[in-house]
Design an enzyme around this catalytic site. Structure first.
Site, PDB file in Angstrom:
ATOM      1  N   HIS A  37       1.041  -1.283   0.063  1.00 24.00           N
ATOM      2  CA  HIS A  37       0.028   0.017   0.063  1.00 24.00           C
ATOM      3  C   HIS A  37       0.889   1.162  -0.007  1.00 24.00           C
ATOM      4  CE1 HIS A  37      -2.860  -2.838   2.280  1.00 24.00           C
ATOM      5  NE2 HIS A  37      -3.768  -2.442   1.087  1.00 24.00           N
ATOM      6  N   GLN A  61     -18.435  -6.536  -1.239  1.00 19.37           N
ATOM      7  CA  GLN A  61     -17.417  -7.249  -2.258  1.00 19.37           C
ATOM      8  C   GLN A  61     -16.977  -8.511  -1.587  1.00 19.37           C
ATOM      9  OE1 GLN A  61     -14.308  -3.722  -2.165  1.00 19.37           O
ATOM     10  NE2 GLN A  61     -12.738  -5.591  -2.066  1.00 19.37           N
ATOM     11  N   GLN A 148      -0.931  -3.906  -9.226  1.00 23.67           N
ATOM     12  CA  GLN A 148      -0.890  -4.758 -10.167  1.00 23.67           C
ATOM     13  C   GLN A 148      -1.115  -6.242  -9.527  1.00 23.67           C
ATOM     14  OE1 GLN A 148       2.365  -4.964 -12.841  1.00 23.67           O
ATOM     15  NE2 GLN A 148       2.681  -7.046 -12.348  1.00 23.67           N
ATOM     16  N   ASP A 150      -3.662  -7.096  -7.809  1.00 27.69           N
ATOM     17  CA  ASP A 150      -4.854  -7.486  -8.106  1.00 27.69           C
ATOM     18  C   ASP A 150      -5.397  -7.272  -9.625  1.00 27.69           C
ATOM     19  OD1 ASP A 150      -6.156  -7.894  -5.233  1.00 27.69           O
ATOM     20  OD2 ASP A 150      -4.800  -6.251  -5.057  1.00 27.69           O
TER      21      ASP A 150
HETATM   22  P1  AMP Z   1      -6.484  -3.683  -0.583  1.00 27.17           P
HETATM   23  O1  AMP Z   1      -6.326  -2.867   0.520  1.00 27.17           O
HETATM   24  O2  AMP Z   1      -6.132  -5.180  -0.576  1.00 27.17           O
HETATM   25  O3  AMP Z   1      -7.786  -3.618  -1.160  1.00 27.17           O
HETATM   26  O4  AMP Z   1      -5.483  -3.073  -1.626  1.00 27.17           O
HETATM   27  C1  AMP Z   1      -5.481  -1.854  -1.821  1.00 27.17           C
HETATM   28  C2  AMP Z   1      -4.639  -1.343  -3.031  1.00 27.17           C
HETATM   29  O5  AMP Z   1      -3.495  -1.841  -2.643  1.00 27.17           O
HETATM   30  C3  AMP Z   1      -5.136  -2.311  -4.248  1.00 27.17           C
HETATM   31  O6  AMP Z   1      -4.814  -1.502  -5.440  1.00 27.17           O
HETATM   32  C4  AMP Z   1      -4.047  -3.475  -4.256  1.00 27.17           C
HETATM   33  O7  AMP Z   1      -3.779  -4.026  -5.500  1.00 27.17           O
HETATM   34  C5  AMP Z   1      -2.870  -2.729  -3.679  1.00 27.17           C
HETATM   35  N1  AMP Z   1      -1.807  -3.653  -3.215  1.00 27.17           N
HETATM   36  C6  AMP Z   1      -2.440  -4.753  -2.334  1.00 27.17           C
HETATM   37  N2  AMP Z   1      -1.273  -5.323  -2.098  1.00 27.17           N
HETATM   38  C7  AMP Z   1      -0.137  -4.934  -2.802  1.00 27.17           C
HETATM   39  C8  AMP Z   1       1.298  -5.529  -3.109  1.00 27.17           C
HETATM   40  N3  AMP Z   1       1.820  -6.495  -2.448  1.00 27.17           N
HETATM   41  N4  AMP Z   1       1.858  -4.737  -4.115  1.00 27.17           N
HETATM   42  C9  AMP Z   1       1.304  -3.438  -4.767  1.00 27.17           C
HETATM   43  N5  AMP Z   1       0.248  -3.251  -4.305  1.00 27.17           N
HETATM   44  C10 AMP Z   1      -0.534  -4.049  -3.504  1.00 27.17           C
END
Ligand code: AMP
Length: 283
Positions: A37, A61, A148, A150
């Site tokens: 993040h 979701q 990337q 996701d």
């Molecule tokens: P989330 O809190 O899991 O919904 O993620 C929020 C954002 O952070 C989304 O755009 C994810 O794709 C991104 N994200 C989560 N884990 C990673 C990672 N290991 N590397 C890069 N971006 C990430």
């Protein structure tokens, strides 16, 4: 950092900044923040005058109530991390702020929301698209940052921006990994030490598939091998697919492909992917 729980005061704050010509970068998250993040926050800081992060565990979701209930929530720690990263604004709304009543709205994406994650998590991408639309309308960012990690979500957001005419540029940030290849994820916090070690099999499976495709092996054989590799670590593979990076059509060759995997490590479902540009780059 300014913290807002309500929409109207956030809008007022951003309006005054926007009238001063400040560009606004936006990083939507579900919290339990980690270095992945923070990579998005840093990218936004580098490109924009103001960076807005949202933390909201969006119920629409989640198909699985247990997954929603057990999703890690670490708001105090997240605020510290965002302060350290010099994030300017945090929006952390409640469910009643985001959804006044049972939400009748759904958004569908034809085939894209019915394959891979969409097949195993029905309704997931509708929930993502609805909440991201709400957040875009509230924040009205110039650039939005997504990981990337996701990959299919990025495809969905790109289609959403195009179809809904959101005046937002999409910026995709590469996946941040641990030293042994495990992609950082909030769900990793739910793994025991032993499960955490076994979870590296997802990345190993992606790498093995990449090498196998370069050698010309059929995907069906690679899928069987990776499922067996996962099995040997007590990990249950849900899918392993290779699709075109842009069209998401199924692909057998490694050129401009993305290899995607989902697997259960204990009760925790993890996803990962590996982008393959061309055979030349891999050699
Ligand atoms: P989330 O809190 O899991 O919904 O993620 C929020 C954002 O952070 C989304 O755009 C994810 O794709 C991104 N994200 C989560 N884990 C990673 C990672 N290991 N590397 C890069 N971006 C990430």
């Amino acid at each position: 950092m300014h913290i807002f729980k309500e929409i109207a005061p956030l809008r007022d704050h951003l309006k005054s900044l926007r009238s001063g010509q400040s560009s606004i970068g936006f990083v939507p998250t579900m919290g339990a923040l980690h270095k992945g993040h923070l990579g998005l926050i840093n990218a936004s800081k580098n490109h924009n005058d103001i960076t807005v992060c949202s933390i909201y565990v969006n119920p629409t979701q989640f198909g699985n109530p247990e997954d929603l209930a057990k999703y890690p929530r670490t708001l105090e720690q997240d605020i510290d991390l965002l302060e350290q990263a010099s994030c300017d604004v945090l929006f952390c709304p409640s469910n009643t702020v985001m959804y006044h009543r049972a939400e009748p709205l759904t958004i569908s994406f034809d085939k894209l929301d019915r394959i891979l994650e969409g097949e195993f998590r029905p309704g997931h991408f509708s929930g993502v698209a609805v909440v991201v639309s709400k957040l875009f309308n509230i924040v009205q960012p110039d650039i939005a940052y997504f990981g990337q990690k996701d990959y299919q979500q990025v495809m969905i957001i790109s289609k959403l921006i195009e179809a809904m005419k959101f005046n937002v540029q999409l910026h995709v940030v590469p996946t941040v990994r641990e030293h042994d290849g495990l992609a950082l994820s909030s769900r990793n916090q739910r793994l025991s030490v032993d499960e955490r070690n076994r979870a590296t099999v997802l990345y190993q499976g992606l790498r093995a598939t990449q090498q196998g495709l370069i050698q010309g092996l059929p995907l069906s054989e690679l899928r069987t091998r990776v499922a067996a590799l996962c099995d040997s670590k007590g990990v249950r593979m849900e899918y392993l697919e290779v699709v075109d990076q842009d069209t998401f059509e199924v692909k057998e060759s490694p050129t401009r492909a993305v290899i995607l995997i989902a697997a259960y490590v204990g009760n925790v479902r993890l996803i990962d992917n590996l982008v393959v540009e061309s055979q030349d780059e891999i050699a």
